[in-house]
Design a protein around this motif. Structure first.
Motif, PDB file in Angstrom:
ATOM      1  N   ASN A  30       0.826  -1.203   0.000  1.00  6.18           N
ATOM      2  CA  ASN A  30       0.000   0.000   0.000  1.00  6.18           C
ATOM      3  C   ASN A  30       0.862   1.254   0.000  1.00  6.18           C
ATOM      4  OD1 ASN A  30      -2.357   1.485   0.063  1.00  6.18           O
ATOM      5  ND2 ASN A  30      -2.622   1.296   2.265  1.00  6.18           N
ATOM      6  N   GLU A  31       1.915   1.257   0.814  1.00  2.00           N
ATOM      7  CA  GLU A  31       2.821   2.406   0.881  1.00  2.00           C
ATOM      8  C   GLU A  31       3.521   2.632  -0.468  1.00  2.00           C
ATOM      9  OE1 GLU A  31       3.667   4.608   3.383  1.00  2.00           O
ATOM     10  OE2 GLU A  31       1.953   3.825   4.493  1.00  2.00           O
ATOM     11  N   ILE A  32       4.011   1.557  -1.075  1.00  2.00           N
ATOM     12  CA  ILE A  32       4.680   1.667  -2.375  1.00  2.00           C
ATOM     13  C   ILE A  32       3.719   2.214  -3.413  1.00  2.00           C
ATOM     14  CG2 ILE A  32       5.698   0.331  -4.280  1.00  2.00           C
ATOM     15  CD1 ILE A  32       6.928  -1.514  -2.140  1.00  2.00           C
ATOM     16  N   SER A  33       2.516   1.673  -3.428  1.00  2.00           N
ATOM     17  CA  SER A  33       1.513   2.093  -4.402  1.00  2.00           C
ATOM     18  C   SER A  33       1.163   3.574  -4.259  1.00  2.00           C
ATOM     19  CB  SER A  33       0.259   1.237  -4.238  1.00  2.00           C
ATOM     20  OG  SER A  33      -0.759   1.663  -5.090  1.00  2.00           O
ATOM     21  N   HIS A  34       0.935   4.010  -3.029  1.00  2.18           N
ATOM     22  CA  HIS A  34       0.576   5.416  -2.804  1.00  2.18           C
ATOM     23  C   HIS A  34       1.736   6.354  -3.116  1.00  2.18           C
ATOM     24  CE1 HIS A  34      -3.487   5.044  -1.316  1.00  2.18           C
ATOM     25  NE2 HIS A  34      -3.105   3.998  -0.608  1.00  2.18           N
ATOM     26  N   ALA A  35       2.948   5.962  -2.726  1.00  4.29           N
ATOM     27  CA  ALA A  35       4.115   6.796  -3.022  1.00  4.29           C
ATOM     28  C   ALA A  35       4.343   6.903  -4.527  1.00  4.29           C
ATOM     29  CB  ALA A  35       5.360   6.232  -2.345  1.00  4.29           C
ATOM     30  N   ALA A  36       4.158   5.799  -5.247  1.00  3.70           N
ATOM     31  CA  ALA A  36       4.333   5.801  -6.701  1.00  3.70           C
ATOM     32  C   ALA A  36       3.272   6.665  -7.371  1.00  3.70           C
ATOM     33  CB  ALA A  36       4.278   4.376  -7.245  1.00  3.70           C
ATOM     34  N   ASP A  37       2.050   6.573  -6.891  1.00  2.80           N
ATOM     35  CA  ASP A  37       0.969   7.389  -7.451  1.00  2.80           C
ATOM     36  C   ASP A  37       1.254   8.875  -7.247  1.00  2.80           C
ATOM     37  OD1 ASP A  37      -1.487   7.336  -8.826  1.00  2.80           O
ATOM     38  OD2 ASP A  37      -2.573   7.765  -6.961  1.00  2.80           O
ATOM     39  N   ARG A  38       1.715   9.226  -6.072  1.00  4.86           N
ATOM     40  CA  ARG A  38       2.057  10.618  -5.761  1.00  4.86           C
ATOM     41  C   ARG A  38       3.217  11.100  -6.639  1.00  4.86           C
ATOM     42  NH1 ARG A  38       1.766   9.921  -0.722  1.00  4.86           N
ATOM     43  NH2 ARG A  38       3.893   9.180  -0.421  1.00  4.86           N
ATOM     44  N   GLU A  39       4.240  10.248  -6.795  1.00  3.74           N
ATOM     45  CA  GLU A  39       5.392  10.587  -7.641  1.00  3.74           C
ATOM     46  C   GLU A  39       4.955  10.782  -9.094  1.00  3.74           C
ATOM     47  OE1 GLU A  39       9.480  11.057  -8.798  1.00  3.74           O
ATOM     48  OE2 GLU A  39       8.569  11.036  -6.808  1.00  3.74           O
ATOM     49  N   GLY A  40       4.056   9.928  -9.580  1.00  2.18           N
ATOM     50  CA  GLY A  40       3.554  10.059 -10.947  1.00  2.18           C
ATOM     51  C   GLY A  40       2.818  11.377 -11.160  1.00  2.18           C
ATOM     52  N   ARG A  41       1.963  11.727 -10.217  1.00  2.69           N
ATOM     53  CA  ARG A  41       1.237  13.006 -10.321  1.00  2.69           C
ATOM     54  C   ARG A  41       2.198  14.185 -10.304  1.00  2.69           C
ATOM     55  NH1 ARG A  41      -2.208  10.636  -6.511  1.00  2.69           N
ATOM     56  NH2 ARG A  41      -1.347  11.963  -4.909  1.00  2.69           N
ATOM     57  N   ASP A  42       3.212  14.124  -9.435  1.00  2.00           N
ATOM     58  CA  ASP A  42       4.199  15.211  -9.355  1.00  2.00           C
ATOM     59  C   ASP A  42       5.001  15.336 -10.653  1.00  2.00           C
ATOM     60  OD1 ASP A  42       3.368  15.830  -6.808  1.00  2.00           O
ATOM     61  OD2 ASP A  42       5.052  14.822  -5.814  1.00  2.00           O
ATOM     62  N   LEU A  43       5.399  14.212 -11.223  1.00  2.00           N
ATOM     63  CA  LEU A  43       6.152  14.251 -12.484  1.00  2.00           C
ATOM     64  C   LEU A  43       5.335  14.898 -13.592  1.00  2.00           C
ATOM     65  CD1 LEU A  43       7.927  10.770 -12.626  1.00  2.00           C
ATOM     66  CD2 LEU A  43       9.029  12.998 -12.656  1.00  2.00           C
ATOM     67  N   VAL A  44       4.082  14.479 -13.735  1.00  2.00           N
ATOM     68  CA  VAL A  44       3.224  15.049 -14.776  1.00  2.00           C
ATOM     69  C   VAL A  44       3.025  16.540 -14.545  1.00  2.00           C
ATOM     70  CG1 VAL A  44       0.897  15.028 -15.774  1.00  2.00           C
ATOM     71  CG2 VAL A  44       2.062  12.870 -15.304  1.00  2.00           C
ATOM     72  N   LYS A  45       2.816  16.923 -13.287  1.00  2.00           N
ATOM     73  CA  LYS A  45       2.625  18.339 -12.971  1.00  2.00           C
ATOM     74  C   LYS A  45       3.861  19.151 -13.340  1.00  2.00           C
ATOM     75  CE  LYS A  45       2.769  19.801  -8.708  1.00  2.00           C
ATOM     76  NZ  LYS A  45       2.449  19.982  -7.277  1.00  2.00           N
ATOM     77  N   ASN A  46       5.045  18.630 -13.014  1.00  2.00           N
ATOM     78  CA  ASN A  46       6.280  19.354 -13.328  1.00  2.00           C
ATOM     79  C   ASN A  46       6.513  19.465 -14.826  1.00  2.00           C
ATOM     80  OD1 ASN A  46       6.834  19.757 -10.621  1.00  2.00           O
ATOM     81  ND2 ASN A  46       8.088  17.927 -10.453  1.00  2.00           N
ATOM     82  N   PHE A  47       6.263  18.386 -15.564  1.00  2.00           N
ATOM     83  CA  PHE A  47       6.443  18.449 -17.020  1.00  2.00           C
ATOM     84  C   PHE A  47       5.386  19.337 -17.670  1.00  2.00           C
ATOM     85  CE2 PHE A  47       9.172  14.700 -16.469  1.00  2.00           C
ATOM     86  CZ  PHE A  47      10.249  15.122 -17.225  1.00  2.00           C
ATOM     87  N   ARG A  48       4.172  19.335 -17.136  1.00  2.00           N
ATOM     88  CA  ARG A  48       3.123  20.219 -17.656  1.00  2.00           C
ATOM     89  C   ARG A  48       3.545  21.677 -17.469  1.00  2.00           C
ATOM     90  NH1 ARG A  48      -0.911  19.269 -14.159  1.00  2.00           N
ATOM     91  NH2 ARG A  48      -1.334  17.240 -15.075  1.00  2.00           N
ATOM     92  N   ARG A  49       4.075  21.980 -16.290  1.00  2.00           N
ATOM     93  CA  ARG A  49       4.544  23.344 -15.999  1.00  2.00           C
ATOM     94  C   ARG A  49       5.696  23.724 -16.935  1.00  2.00           C
ATOM     95  NH1 ARG A  49       6.119  23.140 -10.469  1.00  2.00           N
ATOM     96  NH2 ARG A  49       3.908  23.052 -10.031  1.00  2.00           N
ATOM     97  N   GLU A  50       6.625  22.791 -17.166  1.00  2.00           N
ATOM     98  CA  GLU A  50       7.759  23.052 -18.049  1.00  2.00           C
ATOM     99  C   GLU A  50       7.296  23.307 -19.491  1.00  2.00           C
ATOM    100  OE1 GLU A  50      11.000  20.158 -19.927  1.00  2.00           O
ATOM    101  OE2 GLU A  50      11.186  20.346 -17.745  1.00  2.00           O
ATOM    102  N   ILE A  51       6.355  22.525 -19.970  1.00  2.00           N
ATOM    103  CA  ILE A  51       5.838  22.705 -21.334  1.00  2.00           C
ATOM    104  C   ILE A  51       5.120  24.046 -21.457  1.00  2.00           C
ATOM    105  CG2 ILE A  51       4.195  21.819 -23.037  1.00  2.00           C
ATOM    106  CD1 ILE A  51       4.878  18.995 -21.936  1.00  2.00           C
ATOM    107  N   LYS A  52       4.331  24.398 -20.453  1.00  2.00           N
ATOM    108  CA  LYS A  52       3.634  25.692 -20.478  1.00  2.00           C
ATOM    109  C   LYS A  52       4.630  26.841 -20.476  1.00  2.00           C
ATOM    110  CE  LYS A  52      -0.768  24.634 -18.269  1.00  2.00           C
ATOM    111  NZ  LYS A  52      -1.588  24.882 -17.067  1.00  2.00           N
ATOM    112  N   ARG A  53       5.691  26.700 -19.706  1.00  2.00           N
ATOM    113  CA  ARG A  53       6.710  27.752 -19.644  1.00  2.00           C
ATOM    114  C   ARG A  53       7.382  27.919 -21.014  1.00  2.00           C
ATOM    115  NH1 ARG A  53       9.686  25.975 -15.447  1.00  2.00           N
ATOM    116  NH2 ARG A  53      10.957  24.755 -16.847  1.00  2.00           N
TER     117      ARG A  53
END
Length: 154
Positions: A30-53
């Motif tokens: 459960n911990e691995i799954s939740h941490a991975a899900d959070r990391e995935g959301r953060d990665l997409v958010k950062n790349f979305r911000r970079e593309i917008k910039r």
């Protein structure tokens, strides 16, 4: 990580009495799954911000969808080198945990990234009120986009 999980288990028993609803392996999964899900959301958010910039303001539904797909593609692409490095680690629990985490990160971003084996698929379709086999410590499915069978890797 195990020390953290064991302390969490002791806290649950002390605070609520009895044993927790999940065993230590399930808690770790459960911990691995939740941490991975959070990391995935953060990665997409950062790349979305970079593309917008880089491209400026995005207008229209098609442009927004294209931006989202591009951000997801870049996020998955950034995980692949880490996954390949994790696959080169010596066999053991650390390797299994790291590979599982990185596969979960990529699969949380791109849902067809990991193809579970038939036994794992059957567990999802089974009656949730019935106890099933415990979650395996290492993934045994395939990564079709990279032609990798995790069951064959030591």
């Amino acid at each position: 990580m195990k020390l953290l999980l064991e302390n969490w288990r002791k806290y649950l028993i002390k605070e609520f009495g009895g044993s927790p609803a999940m065993n230590p392996d399930e808690i770790e999964e459960n911990e691995i799954s939740h941490a991975a899900d959070r990391e995935g959301r953060d990665l997409v958010k950062n790349f979305r911000r970079e593309i917008k910039r880089d491209s400026g303001r995005v207008w229209g539904d098609e442009a927004v969808d294209r931006l989202e797909e591009e951000a997801k593609a870049k996020a998955v692409k950034s995980v692949i080198p880490k996954l390949m490095a994790a696959l080169e680690l010596p066999p053991g629990e650390d390797k299994d945990r790291e590979v599982k985490y990185l596969v979960y990160v990529a699969a949380s971003i791109q849902h067809d990234f990991y193809e579970p084996p038939p036994e794992e698929k059957a567990a999802f379709a089974a009656d949730p009120s019935q106890a099933g086999p415990p979650a395996p410590s290492r993934l045994m499915g395939t990564i079709p986009s990279l032609n990798i069978d995790l069951g064959e890797i030591e």
